[in-house]
Design a protein around this motif. Sequence first.
Motif, PDB file in Angstrom:
ATOM      1  N   CYS A 129       0.877  -1.173   0.000  1.00 11.92           N
ATOM      2  CA  CYS A 129       0.000   0.000   0.000  1.00 11.92           C
ATOM      3  C   CYS A 129       0.912   1.220   0.000  1.00 11.92           C
ATOM      4  N   TYR A 130       0.940   1.938  -1.115  1.00 13.24           N
ATOM      5  CA  TYR A 130       1.867   3.052  -1.285  1.00 13.24           C
ATOM      6  C   TYR A 130       1.104   4.369  -1.180  1.00 13.24           C
ATOM      7  N   VAL A 131       1.450   5.151  -0.166  1.00 12.07           N
ATOM      8  CA  VAL A 131       0.861   6.478   0.004  1.00 12.07           C
ATOM      9  C   VAL A 131       1.782   7.455  -0.714  1.00 12.07           C
ATOM     10  N   LEU A 132       1.342   7.947  -1.859  1.00  7.82           N
ATOM     11  CA  LEU A 132       2.193   8.737  -2.747  1.00  7.82           C
ATOM     12  C   LEU A 132       1.958  10.230  -2.538  1.00  7.82           C
ATOM     13  N   HIS A 133       3.014  10.939  -2.160  1.00  6.37           N
ATOM     14  CA  HIS A 133       2.984  12.396  -2.024  1.00  6.37           C
ATOM     15  C   HIS A 133       3.791  12.971  -3.188  1.00  6.37           C
ATOM     16  N   THR A 134       3.197  13.867  -3.953  1.00  9.54           N
ATOM     17  CA  THR A 134       3.848  14.397  -5.151  1.00  9.54           C
ATOM     18  C   THR A 134       4.002  15.908  -5.052  1.00  9.54           C
ATOM     19  N   LEU A 135       5.198  16.391  -5.397  1.00 11.51           N
ATOM     20  CA  LEU A 135       5.495  17.822  -5.436  1.00 11.51           C
ATOM     21  C   LEU A 135       6.287  18.131  -6.700  1.00 11.51           C
ATOM     22  N   SER A 136       6.175  19.358  -7.176  1.00 14.68           N
ATOM     23  CA  SER A 136       7.004  19.837  -8.281  1.00 14.68           C
ATOM     24  C   SER A 136       8.070  20.773  -7.726  1.00 14.68           C
ATOM     25  N   ALA A 137       9.266  20.719  -8.332  1.00 15.55           N
ATOM     26  CA  ALA A 137      10.371  21.549  -7.840  1.00 15.55           C
ATOM     27  C   ALA A 137      11.310  21.889  -8.986  1.00 15.55           C
ATOM     28  N   GLN A 138      12.049  22.957  -8.803  1.00 15.07           N
ATOM     29  CA  GLN A 138      13.122  23.337  -9.718  1.00 15.07           C
ATOM     30  C   GLN A 138      14.447  23.261  -8.963  1.00 15.07           C
ATOM     31  N   VAL A 139      15.459  22.706  -9.623  1.00 12.51           N
ATOM     32  CA  VAL A 139      16.774  22.547  -9.008  1.00 12.51           C
ATOM     33  C   VAL A 139      17.805  23.197  -9.918  1.00 12.51           C
ATOM     34  N   GLU A 140      18.505  24.180  -9.406  1.00 15.03           N
ATOM     35  CA  GLU A 140      19.522  24.874 -10.196  1.00 15.03           C
ATOM     36  C   GLU A 140      20.801  24.041 -10.290  1.00 15.03           C
ATOM     37  N   GLY A 141      21.487  24.171 -11.419  1.00 17.62           N
ATOM     38  CA  GLY A 141      22.799  23.554 -11.567  1.00 17.62           C
ATOM     39  C   GLY A 141      22.806  22.136 -12.081  1.00 17.62           C
ATOM     40  N   LEU A 142      21.661  21.593 -12.481  1.00 17.34           N
ATOM     41  CA  LEU A 142      21.641  20.230 -13.008  1.00 17.34           C
ATOM     42  C   LEU A 142      22.104  20.217 -14.461  1.00 17.34           C
ATOM     43  N   PRO A 143      22.766  19.142 -14.906  1.00 19.95           N
ATOM     44  CA  PRO A 143      23.172  19.041 -16.313  1.00 19.95           C
ATOM     45  C   PRO A 143      21.960  19.079 -17.236  1.00 19.95           C
ATOM     46  N   GLU A 144      22.159  19.608 -18.434  1.00 18.85           N
ATOM     47  CA  GLU A 144      21.056  19.699 -19.385  1.00 18.85           C
ATOM     48  C   GLU A 144      20.819  18.389 -20.129  1.00 18.85           C
ATOM     49  N   GLY A 145      21.825  17.541 -20.200  1.00 20.57           N
ATOM     50  CA  GLY A 145      21.672  16.255 -20.875  1.00 20.57           C
ATOM     51  C   GLY A 145      21.527  15.119 -19.880  1.00 20.57           C
ATOM     52  N   ASP A 146      21.586  13.883 -20.385  1.00 24.55           N
ATOM     53  CA  ASP A 146      21.510  12.718 -19.502  1.00 24.55           C
ATOM     54  C   ASP A 146      22.725  12.692 -18.576  1.00 24.55           C
ATOM     55  N   PHE A 147      22.545  12.207 -17.367  1.00 27.32           N
ATOM     56  CA  PHE A 147      23.653  12.149 -16.414  1.00 27.32           C
ATOM     57  C   PHE A 147      23.383  11.064 -15.383  1.00 27.32           C
ATOM     58  N   CYS A 148      24.397  10.735 -14.595  1.00 29.83           N
ATOM     59  CA  CYS A 148      24.238   9.759 -13.515  1.00 29.83           C
ATOM     60  C   CYS A 148      24.756  10.363 -12.219  1.00 29.83           C
ATOM     61  N   THR A 149      24.243   9.864 -11.108  1.00 31.99           N
ATOM     62  CA  THR A 149      24.659  10.338  -9.788  1.00 31.99           C
ATOM     63  C   THR A 149      24.979   9.142  -8.901  1.00 31.99           C
ATOM     64  N   TYR A 150      25.758   9.404  -7.852  1.00 29.11           N
ATOM     65  CA  TYR A 150      26.115   8.375  -6.886  1.00 29.11           C
ATOM     66  C   TYR A 150      25.263   8.549  -5.640  1.00 29.11           C
ATOM     67  N   GLU A 151      24.778   7.442  -5.107  1.00 31.04           N
ATOM     68  CA  GLU A 151      23.935   7.478  -3.916  1.00 31.04           C
ATOM     69  C   GLU A 151      24.754   7.882  -2.700  1.00 31.04           C
ATOM     70  N   VAL A 152      24.252   8.847  -1.940  1.00 30.02           N
ATOM     71  CA  VAL A 152      24.883   9.231  -0.682  1.00 30.02           C
ATOM     72  C   VAL A 152      24.662   8.118   0.329  1.00 30.02           C
ATOM     73  N   ASP A 153      25.681   7.808   1.122  1.00 28.69           N
ATOM     74  CA  ASP A 153      25.581   6.743   2.124  1.00 28.69           C
ATOM     75  C   ASP A 153      24.458   7.076   3.099  1.00 28.69           C
ATOM     76  N   GLU A 154      23.384   6.294   3.040  1.00 27.33           N
ATOM     77  CA  GLU A 154      22.179   6.614   3.800  1.00 27.33           C
ATOM     78  C   GLU A 154      22.362   6.442   5.296  1.00 27.33           C
ATOM     79  N   TYR A 155      23.138   5.439   5.715  1.00 23.41           N
ATOM     80  CA  TYR A 155      23.218   5.114   7.136  1.00 23.41           C
ATOM     81  C   TYR A 155      24.480   5.640   7.814  1.00 23.41           C
ATOM     82  N   GLY A 156      25.445   6.113   7.025  1.00 20.78           N
ATOM     83  CA  GLY A 156      26.640   6.701   7.609  1.00 20.78           C
ATOM     84  C   GLY A 156      27.332   5.760   8.574  1.00 20.78           C
TER      85      GLY A 156
END
Length: 289
Positions: A239-266
């Motif tokens: 059962c997925y309770v989905l919350h949706t928002l729109s946002a703008q983020v400055e500085g993102l590449p204009e083309g396709d790109f990949c990112t590395y996951e930040v260590d969630e648990y440190g």
Amino acid sequence: MSPPPPPLTNLPTLPDLLLTALSVCFLFTSSKSNIASSNACPFLSFPLNPRRLLKIPAMSHTASSTTTLSSSPSNRKNNLNIFAPRRHNFASPQSLSDWLKPRLPSESFASWGTKPGTKNVHNLWLELAEGETSLADSTPPVRTVQVLSVRVTGKHGKFLVESHQELSDGNVRMRGRPLSEKMKPNEDPESAAVRAIREELGSVIEGSEVGDIVTIDPNSYQMAVEERDSASYPGLPGCYVLHTLSAQVEGLPEGDFCTYEVDEYGDSDEKKLANRAVSVKKHYWTWVS
């Protein structure tokens, strides 16, 4: 001597007398019945047009359905409280596994962490320990999770979609959806959006404070409930309770790109267990119209 009286010619016939007697009898019994019925059970009142009771259908474990809830800002806190996760105390992933085995199809449960794109019982235990997920005590259990989806908009009206993920076990999980993240307990959608952007897009916006480069549209908030089987945990209804928002983020590449996951648990106590869970190493992003 007076003449004899004229003969009676308008006397009622026998059928007329019988019909009259029946009519009088009917009127008497009908009146008596009405009086009795008006005095019987005065506390019971049945309206002519009773209200219909809406049945809430039980969740299907095979079909997918979506229900849209109130999305007004004033009702966000109430919506969050309705589906607030319940904490479960499983001492270890093994105790959770022992609890799940008799409640899930054996073949489905055996595929956790071995079938490409799936997670293992360590992942689910961490979700429960962090308060991100709750499990209903049923057969099969129903996993309830609150998910924040951020529609990141860019130039020319395009928005950002995660095409796929590279997992720690070497497998690739296809996504095809906007940036999404499980919400923490007592976390509001706006705070969850900032955290999700920091964790999943942070590697390409290093050196910038996320709060300074993210603009969230508060009027874009929507909420819906989706019921479907989990792709990460086969055989486990979700059962997925989905919350949706729109946002703008400055500085993102204009083309396709990949990112590395930040260590969630440190360096937390869950770090050792997290190493045995299936985690995301890379996110692959593309802009779509």
